[in-house]
Design a protein around this motif. Structure first.
Motif, mmCIF file in Angstrom:
data_model
loop_
_atom_site.group_PDB
_atom_site.id
_atom_site.type_symbol
_atom_site.label_atom_id
_atom_site.label_comp_id
_atom_site.label_asym_id
_atom_site.label_seq_id
_atom_site.Cartn_x
_atom_site.Cartn_y
_atom_site.Cartn_z
ATOM 1 N N LEU A 47 29.620 -35.377 30.215
ATOM 2 C CA LEU A 47 30.582 -36.228 30.473
ATOM 3 C C LEU A 47 31.450 -36.553 31.682
ATOM 4 O O LEU A 47 32.515 -36.052 31.861
ATOM 5 N N ARG A 102 31.982 -41.981 24.673
ATOM 6 C CA ARG A 102 31.763 -40.907 23.775
ATOM 7 C C ARG A 102 32.743 -41.107 23.151
ATOM 8 O O ARG A 102 32.707 -41.264 21.143
ATOM 9 N N TYR A 113 32.955 -43.792 20.482
ATOM 10 C CA TYR A 113 31.869 -44.206 19.286
ATOM 11 C C TYR A 113 31.276 -43.369 18.295
ATOM 12 O O TYR A 113 31.407 -43.333 17.019
ATOM 13 N N TRP A 118 33.151 -42.668 30.794
ATOM 14 C CA TRP A 118 31.750 -42.021 29.440
ATOM 15 C C TRP A 118 32.999 -40.847 28.694
ATOM 16 O O TRP A 118 32.177 -40.806 27.342
#
Length: 121
Positions: A71, A80, A83, A76
């Motif tokens: 990452l 993540r 998520y 990013w």
């Protein structure tokens, strides 16, 4: 899972060690818990998976391979993390990420009752 490392530690070795430790502890917990109604089935599945993999002696809990992604940008990393935190919501387990007990979302929401101390990113 998002993990960090310091120094020259090889990321694959860190992941290997995490998987080894957690699989041993989870299998031990399943085997020793008489209230686990799925114990026989789970142990059968783990032993079957282990017998199909020549790298294992008994049971296999995790998949053999990992696919780590670096990452490298803050975008990013945040994508993540969002998520991961939203998986229990999408699965219908909780309404809000911070309600899921086994997530760091509660730590990020600054809730006082969390299972683990988490180093916030």
């Amino acid at each position: 899972m998002i993990i960090g490392r310091h120094g020259k530690q090889n990321l694959e070795h860190v992941i290997r060690d995490i998987k080894k430790y957690t699989s041993v502890m989870i299998i031990k917990a399943i085997e020793s818990n008489p209230q686990e109604s799925r114990r026989v089935l789970l142990m059968w599945l783990f032993k079957r998976a282990g017998s199909r993999n020549p790298n294992n002696m008994h049971c296999q809990f995790w998949q053999q391979h990992s696919h780590p992604i670096e990452l490298s940008t803050e975008d990013w990393l945040n994508q993540r993390l969002d998520y991961i935190h939203n998986n229990p919501v999408v699965a219908g387990i909780v309404r809000y990420p911070e309600q899921y007990l086994y997530s760091s979302a509660g730590n990020y929401a600054r809730l006082k009752e969390n299972l683990l101390e988490v180093m916030l990113i």
